[in-house]
Scaffold this active site. Sequence first.
Site, PDB file in Angstrom:
ATOM      1  N   GLU A  69      28.481  86.788  76.370  1.00 26.03           N
ATOM      2  CA  GLU A  69      27.337  85.864  76.439  1.00 26.03           C
ATOM      3  C   GLU A  69      26.894  85.387  75.047  1.00 26.03           C
ATOM      4  O   GLU A  69      25.708  85.299  74.742  1.00 26.03           O
ATOM      5  CB  GLU A  69      26.158  86.511  77.176  1.00 26.03           C
ATOM      6  CG  GLU A  69      26.456  86.824  78.622  1.00 26.03           C
ATOM      7  CD  GLU A  69      25.240  87.328  79.391  1.00 26.03           C
ATOM      8  OE1 GLU A  69      24.247  87.722  78.753  1.00 26.03           O
ATOM      9  OE2 GLU A  69      25.281  87.314  80.635  1.00 26.03           O
ATOM     10  N   GLU A  84      29.823  87.794  86.269  1.00 21.83           N
ATOM     11  CA  GLU A  84      28.643  88.596  86.591  1.00 21.83           C
ATOM     12  C   GLU A  84      27.820  87.892  87.666  1.00 21.83           C
ATOM     13  O   GLU A  84      27.131  86.914  87.385  1.00 21.83           O
ATOM     14  CB  GLU A  84      27.755  88.840  85.356  1.00 21.83           C
ATOM     15  CG  GLU A  84      28.335  89.787  84.333  1.00 21.83           C
ATOM     16  CD  GLU A  84      27.332  90.133  83.236  1.00 21.83           C
ATOM     17  OE1 GLU A  84      26.114  89.927  83.445  1.00 21.83           O
ATOM     18  OE2 GLU A  84      27.773  90.602  82.171  1.00 21.83           O
TER      19      GLU A  84
END
Length: 899
Positions: free
Chosen positions: A127, A198
């Site tokens: 991320e 995710e």
Amino acid sequence: MWPNLIEKAKEGGVDVIQTYVFWNLHEPQPGQYDFSGRYDLVRFIKEIQAQGLYVCLRIGPYIESEWTYGGFPFWLHDVPGIVYRTNNEPFKYYMQNFTTKIVSMMKSEGLYAAQGGPIILSQIENEYENIEKPFGEEGSRYVGWAAEMAVGLQTGVPWVMCKQNDAPDPVINTCNGMKCGETFTGPNSPNKPSLWTENWTSFYQVYGGVPYIRSAEDIAFHVTLFIARKNGSYVNYYMYHGGTNFGRSSSAYVITSYYDQAPLDEYGLLRQPKWGHLKELHAAIKYCSTTLLQGIQTNFSLGQMQEGYVFEDGEGECVAFLVNHDSVNKVTVQFQNRSYELLPKSISILPDCQNVTFNTATVNTKSNKRIINPVQSLSSADKWEQFQDAIPNFEDTLSISNQLLEHMNLTKDKSDYLWYTLRFEHNSPCNEPILHFQSAAHVAHAFVDDIYIGGAHGNHDVKSFTLDLPITLNEGANNISILSVMVGLPDSGAFLERRFAGLTSVEIQCSEESYDLTNSTWGYQVGLLGEQLQIYEEQNSSPVEWSQIGNTINQRLTWFKTTFDSPEGDDPVALNLGSMGKGETWVNGQSIGRYWILFHDSKGQPSQALYHVPRSFLKNSGNILVVFEEGVSGEPDKTASSATTTTNKPQQKHVAGAAGVRSMNLIGSLRVIELQLVAFVLVFSASGLVPLLDLVFPALVSIYLLLLSRFAFPSYGSVGTQSPIFHGSMFFQAYVVVGTIVGLFLPLAYVLGGFGRGDEHAVRSASPHLFLLSVQILTENVISGLSLFSPPVRALVPLMYTVKRIFVDIDWIHNVWLNKTLPANPHFKDTAWFWFGRGLAVANLVYFSINLFGFLVPRFLPRAFERYFQQKGEIYAKEAEDKASVIINKSHTLDKKTD
């Protein structure tokens, strides 16, 4: 637990197990690696392979994941010139070393798919796009370097970068979030698949927050939409099983339990209907997976808020997804000359473009409830031992600085605790002194001359807090000791290496002037004495001088220890720590995590009270439980162990700790005693054996106590918090037993014997004594369970009744010694009875005189007033803390992982 968890995931239709690699665990010191025991990454991957599943290995090595320091080992912080996660040579050097180490291990074991192994994907970074902007061009260069470095390791399987839209070829950009079917912009190259790394099945929980509940229907809807709309070929659930953050592994303010609302809960139990509903979805998708992967996608409208997706291959196979985006209304749509009813916010899957085999809003799996069965109560106080930790003063510390130093840089993540100590010379006038300080840590406890004066804490959303505490200064030297506490290290954000924690300013404010102590000479001590002694370790606990548990009401920084046997069976085991305050717990030397019961959520409940103890941590018997308690609220003798199971019968839900069972048993016993005492009082009152003045005395005392409670000594306690004022030694307990025999049982036998012998004189002599003692015990039992009465008022009950009873006992002596004589030529039994009455009267006068002048007045009453004023001071300190720290008990919002 690994084989069982993997088996349940496979049974639920999962094909791939995705796992992070934890740098701080595997390389605790530069070049020193640990892959033993629970850290055996190769064994874990081979277990997955043995069950026929694949692996996505998310090396990172930055992982975030609500893991302390984002998975970085803290020794990185001390590397000269390092800046994390940017085009910084020192950081890139160590990152490449660790990544290469992991890849080499996997290759040497033949674990990559190109070698016939189970690893089909690897991840580099994590991320990064969330924090890339502050680094500017250096951030972009870092992304290019990380991708090139990873691909250059030649694993033979693709690499991914999650939440990195510009991931360089051939690294695949992937989506994280709850709604990737709506938010994902898609692969940045036509030769890359659409992957969702995710899919958040719930959300992590922080202290003061409530669990985030995401429904099975919502998860299924967005999984199906991602496959239908985005041509999704991979969806990973974060988390499918979250488990437990043992030890000090949680990041800042994150509770020990992790993603307990996942399809497999913290204990590895099925959470229905999530697990079952997703299993059905997986089966429906797999049934038509070939067409989905090879077919051509078309999209069309079915209404204002409805749409359809069709996948068709060249061999006549057809799969359809009928989507209703309306979250309120169900609708009927037309598709290929057929009508289909779509529930609100749902997708129907038609594997042959005709028949519906699955609808995301139709849940066939029955809900279940987790049952917590109390199986052991650790409530025997004599089985607990305690060790009082030390409060260091300036002279005790070895590290000295003329400024306030940063917390994490001193502790190096070896402890949550850092002592700031100062010797303040008070030689000038200072009226109404206030200790004022500001902290960027998570918790602070302040002591002046070893006396606790107050504390405060922040929360996940308020990163710093201030505190103003009234203090008493002595002439000359005053020792100020402030314990700074971190509840996990930060795990995210740019320039993580620059984060500051700990005290930022300290001053003493007087009505005349203020003394700024920020740049004074401070002493520092890392950690607690108990941590240095490692008293939680089995082999290191014996040299410590543990003592019998005593009065813990005003103690702070206390270690408690006991032993317990492993519960029978194979159900998961949990400790109910609901009676504690804040601290950490160990079982057989293994930390099962931090607890913070006192930090309540918006509903007034602790965010977590049950703490998972894996059976692999336990022995059959003699398990050593060590609990460290920071504050004064800990009652270890109310700790309980529980077995955890699930049921499909919601009405049978039972969540009760053994502490609650213990309380109910205690209350039941008191009810019986109180009924017996009421019966005694009524009999004596109606018999005419008790003088009127003695009968009126209890009523007068009760009125007096109520007036004192209302106007002089109001209570600062709450229901259920009334604890004994005095905890004595074994000798004292024996003394109490003697008093019960002499004052209650023998006089009762004397009165009953008098009735049997027809000795009215004996009955009338002892009845007033028994009446007053019965009323006293009844009164003490009743007010001990009420928060209305403060310690001084409670202490006055035995004092006043004892004074009155001494006068009654003098009358008793007068009656049996002066007004009663032996008959002529008495039998031996008559003589024995005569002298028994005389001796008993004297024994009661002597005992209760000693009790009054040797215990109640010099020890018991002062202790009660000391307790009262300490409670009063703590209430005032807490009010100041609440005003200063602006603590917000509310559910945590999704602040950093937003779609």
